[in-house]
Design a protein around this motif. Structure first.
Motif, short mmCIF file in Angstrom:
data_model
loop_
_atom_site.label_atom_id
_atom_site.label_comp_id
_atom_site.label_asym_id
_atom_site.label_seq_id
_atom_site.Cartn_x
_atom_site.Cartn_y
_atom_site.Cartn_z
N MET A 165 -6.17 -5.53 3.24
CA MET A 165 -5.02 -4.79 3.79
C MET A 165 -4.00 -4.52 2.69
O MET A 165 -3.47 -3.41 2.59
CB MET A 165 -4.38 -5.62 4.91
CG MET A 165 -3.33 -4.88 5.72
SD MET A 165 -4.08 -3.88 7.01
CE MET A 165 -3.59 -2.27 6.44
N ALA A 166 -3.73 -5.51 1.86
CA ALA A 166 -2.79 -5.32 0.75
C ALA A 166 -3.30 -4.25 -0.20
O ALA A 166 -2.51 -3.44 -0.73
CB ALA A 166 -2.56 -6.64 0.01
N GLU A 167 -4.61 -4.19 -0.41
CA GLU A 167 -5.19 -3.15 -1.27
C GLU A 167 -5.05 -1.77 -0.65
O GLU A 167 -4.86 -0.78 -1.36
CB GLU A 167 -6.65 -3.45 -1.58
CG GLU A 167 -6.85 -4.50 -2.64
CD GLU A 167 -6.24 -4.08 -3.97
OE1 GLU A 167 -6.55 -2.98 -4.47
OE2 GLU A 167 -5.45 -4.86 -4.53
N GLN A 168 -5.13 -1.70 0.68
CA GLN A 168 -4.92 -0.41 1.35
C GLN A 168 -3.46 0.04 1.19
O GLN A 168 -3.20 1.23 1.07
CB GLN A 168 -5.25 -0.51 2.84
CG GLN A 168 -6.72 -0.66 3.14
CD GLN A 168 -6.99 -0.89 4.61
OE1 GLN A 168 -6.21 -0.49 5.48
NE2 GLN A 168 -8.10 -1.54 4.91
N SER B 114 -11.91 -3.08 10.02
CA SER B 114 -11.49 -2.77 8.65
C SER B 114 -9.97 -2.88 8.48
O SER B 114 -9.44 -2.46 7.46
CB SER B 114 -11.95 -1.37 8.26
OG SER B 114 -11.38 -0.40 9.12
N GLY B 115 -9.30 -3.44 9.46
CA GLY B 115 -7.84 -3.50 9.43
C GLY B 115 -7.28 -4.88 9.17
O GLY B 115 -7.92 -5.74 8.57
N PRO C 9 1.07 -11.55 0.33
CA PRO C 9 1.08 -10.25 -0.36
C PRO C 9 1.60 -9.10 0.52
O PRO C 9 2.27 -8.20 0.02
CB PRO C 9 -0.39 -10.03 -0.72
CG PRO C 9 -0.96 -11.41 -0.81
CD PRO C 9 -0.24 -12.19 0.26
N LEU C 10 1.32 -9.15 1.81
CA LEU C 10 1.83 -8.11 2.71
C LEU C 10 3.34 -8.19 2.81
O LEU C 10 4.04 -7.16 2.76
CB LEU C 10 1.19 -8.23 4.09
CG LEU C 10 -0.32 -8.08 4.16
CD1 LEU C 10 -0.82 -8.27 5.58
CD2 LEU C 10 -0.77 -6.74 3.62
#
Length: 189
Positions: A69-72, A104-105, A132-133
Motif C-alpha cells: 500500500m505504501a508503494e502504491q 490488492s489493497g 509508513p502509511l
C-alpha cells in the motif's frame, strides 16, 4: 538436487506474497496453510521451514500488504503538487477499484477486525506496518500546509472503505466513499 542459497529466501517471499493476497481476499480464518502451500506448489510440511506457525505468517503478510500500500502511495505523493497530496491519496484509497478488489489493497481495511482478535505479536506487526502509511499521510499534511492528523485521515479512509464494502446498497456504498473523500479534500485545503 541442491538449491542455491537464495532459494529459501525466495520461497519465503513467495509464501508471504501469496498469503498477503489471500488473507486480504478471504480473511485470516478463510486461508488454510495446506491450501496456501498447495497453491504455490509446495508441501504443507515445507511451511515450517519458513515459519513457526500461522501467527508468524499473518504478521509477515500484514507487513507485506502494508508495504504494498505504501508503494502504491509513493508515486501519488511524488507526482502531487503541494496542496493536493491528501486529495490524491484519498482519491486512490477511496476508489471503487480499492473497494471492489481488497486482495490488492490495504490490509487495515481488509483485516483490522480479525487482527484485533490476534495475539499481541501479530497486532504489533500490524501496527508497525501502519507506520509508513502514517508517515506518508504526515508528509501529505506538511506539503498541503493543512489537514487532519495522519491518524484521523487513516481512520476516516479505513472506516469509509470498510463500510463501503459491507453494505449491499451500491448507492450507499458509493456515498461512503464520496463523502469521506470530500471531507478529506476539504480538510486538506
Amino acid at each position: 538436487m541442491r538449491y542455491p542459497d537464495s532459494h529459501k529466501a525466495q520461497t519465503r517471499r513467495r509464501i508471504v506474497a501469496m498469503a498477503a493476497l489471500r488473507f486480504r481476499a478471504e480473511g485470516l480464518a478463510g486461508v488454510g496453510i495446506a491450501n496456501l502451500m498447495a497453491d504455490l506448489g509446495l508441501t504443507h510440511g515445507g511451511f515450517y521451514a519458513h515459519f513457526s506457525g500461522k501467527d508468524e505468517l499473518v504478521a509477515a503478510a500484514c507487513g507485506e500488504a502494508q508495504r504494498q500500500m505504501a508503494e502504491q502511495w509513493r508515486p501519488l505523493l511524488e507526482n502531487s503538487a503541494d496542496g493536493g497530496c491528501l486529495a490524491a491519496l484519498a482519491d486512490h484509497y477511496l476508489s471503487p477499484a480499492h473497494r471492489d478488489f481488497p486482495d490488492s489493497g490495504c490490509a487495515a481495511a481488509a483485516l483490522a477486525g480479525e487482527i484485533a482478535r490476534q495475539d499481541a505479536g501479530v497486532r504489533r506487526a500490524f501496527a508497525a506496518g501502519l507506520g509508513p502509511l502514517l508517515a506518508q499521510l504526515e508528509d501529505a499534511r506538511r506539503r498541503d500546509g493543512a489537514g487532519p492528523s495522519p491518524e484521523a485521515s487513516l481512520a476516516m479512509m479505513v472506516g469509509a472503505l470498510l463500510l463501503a464494502r459491507a453494505v449491499p446498497d451500491a448507492e450507499l456504498s458509493q456515498r461512503f466513499l464520496d463523502e469521506a473523500r470530500a471531507a478529506l479534500r476539504a480538510q486538506g485545503e
